[in-house]
Design a protein around this motif. Sequence first.
Motif, PDB file in Angstrom:
ATOM      1  N   UNK A 161       0.832  -1.200   0.000  1.00 37.08           N
ATOM      2  CA  UNK A 161       0.000   0.000   0.000  1.00 37.08           C
ATOM      3  C   UNK A 161       0.869   1.253   0.000  1.00 37.08           C
ATOM      4  N   UNK A 162       0.204   2.395  -0.260  1.00 35.98           N
ATOM      5  CA  UNK A 162       0.912   3.679  -0.169  1.00 35.98           C
ATOM      6  C   UNK A 162       0.424   4.514   1.002  1.00 35.98           C
ATOM      7  N   UNK A 214       3.848  -5.475   5.742  1.00 39.17           N
ATOM      8  CA  UNK A 214       3.509  -4.279   4.975  1.00 39.17           C
ATOM      9  C   UNK A 214       4.654  -3.897   4.054  1.00 39.17           C
ATOM     10  N   UNK A 215       4.358  -3.779   2.770  1.00 43.48           N
ATOM     11  CA  UNK A 215       5.317  -3.234   1.814  1.00 43.48           C
ATOM     12  C   UNK A 215       4.832  -1.838   1.453  1.00 43.48           C
ATOM     13  N   UNK A 216       5.362  -0.836   2.151  1.00 40.91           N
ATOM     14  CA  UNK A 216       4.945   0.543   1.953  1.00 40.91           C
ATOM     15  C   UNK A 216       5.611   1.085   0.685  1.00 40.91           C
ATOM     16  N   UNK A 217       4.794   1.612  -0.219  1.00 44.45           N
ATOM     17  CA  UNK A 217       5.264   1.991  -1.555  1.00 44.45           C
ATOM     18  C   UNK A 217       4.765   3.385  -1.906  1.00 44.45           C
ATOM     19  N   UNK A 218       5.611   4.267  -2.439  1.00 44.15           N
ATOM     20  CA  UNK A 218       5.128   5.586  -2.861  1.00 44.15           C
ATOM     21  C   UNK A 218       3.943   5.455  -3.813  1.00 44.15           C
ATOM     22  N   UNK A 219       2.988   6.363  -3.700  1.00 44.59           N
ATOM     23  CA  UNK A 219       1.718   6.197  -4.407  1.00 44.59           C
ATOM     24  C   UNK A 219       1.879   6.134  -5.926  1.00 44.59           C
ATOM     25  N   UNK A 220       2.639   7.057  -6.482  1.00 46.22           N
ATOM     26  CA  UNK A 220       2.841   7.036  -7.934  1.00 46.22           C
ATOM     27  C   UNK A 220       3.586   5.803  -8.391  1.00 46.22           C
TER      28      UNK A 220
END
Length: 257
Positions: free
Chosen positions: A76-77, A96-102
């Motif tokens: 998710x972002x 959780x794999x936190x990923x920049x939204x774009x």
Amino acid sequence: MIDKTWGSAAEAVADIPDGASLAVGGFGLSGNPSALIEALLAQGTSDLSIVSNNCGVDDWGLGILLNAKRIRKMTSSYVGENKEFERQFLSGELELELTPQGTLAEKLRAGGSGIAAFYTQTGVGTQVAEGGLPRRYDGAGGIAVASPVKDVRTFAVAGAEREYVLEEAIVTDFALLHALKGDRHGNLIFNKSARNFNPLAAMAGRVCIAQVEELVEPGELDPDCVHLPGVYVHRIVEVGSGIEKRIERRTVREAGD
């Protein structure tokens, strides 16, 4: 004629097994495929790895799967509106794999376009590229799993050399999405911000399941108004325009302001 309609949300998701990966559309609570999520909850599917911009709220959207502890991993972002998400993540129950939204949007689009990976400036000079972001805690405050170091290369772009980080595409077993209108061929139209992430989720899923508020016959949709062509959609379920829709955070101003 290719008729992709299914009789119910329960029938459409019945073959999603434990351990499946899902790309789920929606932005906040806008465009959440709530009927499909509820059907997935009812059938008991667990150990899910879900890619979605966020994880709903505590009692709605993907939050109901989270509360039932059916989700193993989220990519998710944004995760700021769900207290149970915070609790499970910090206790080591959820990865959780936190990923920049774009970047998340492009990873989904690339997966649906047959592109294995791409380089982007987003995240260069941060833990996104350098590694070390917590992905799972050990329940005692320590980090059990951290994000890896990613490849960074220098490219000359627009006359200047800049660093770019390698991001791999995302492809999932299934995709779940919500649309305003669709036809029996699977061509879809989304309503305003509900369009965010829904077409991208559809592209990334090997099997795409769409719930629509209104189902029409082929030829009734203006081709210039179609946001997602039916080639990406495998199953479609009509849920009606009366389906519940929620606002993630209602903000109003005082009278006279």
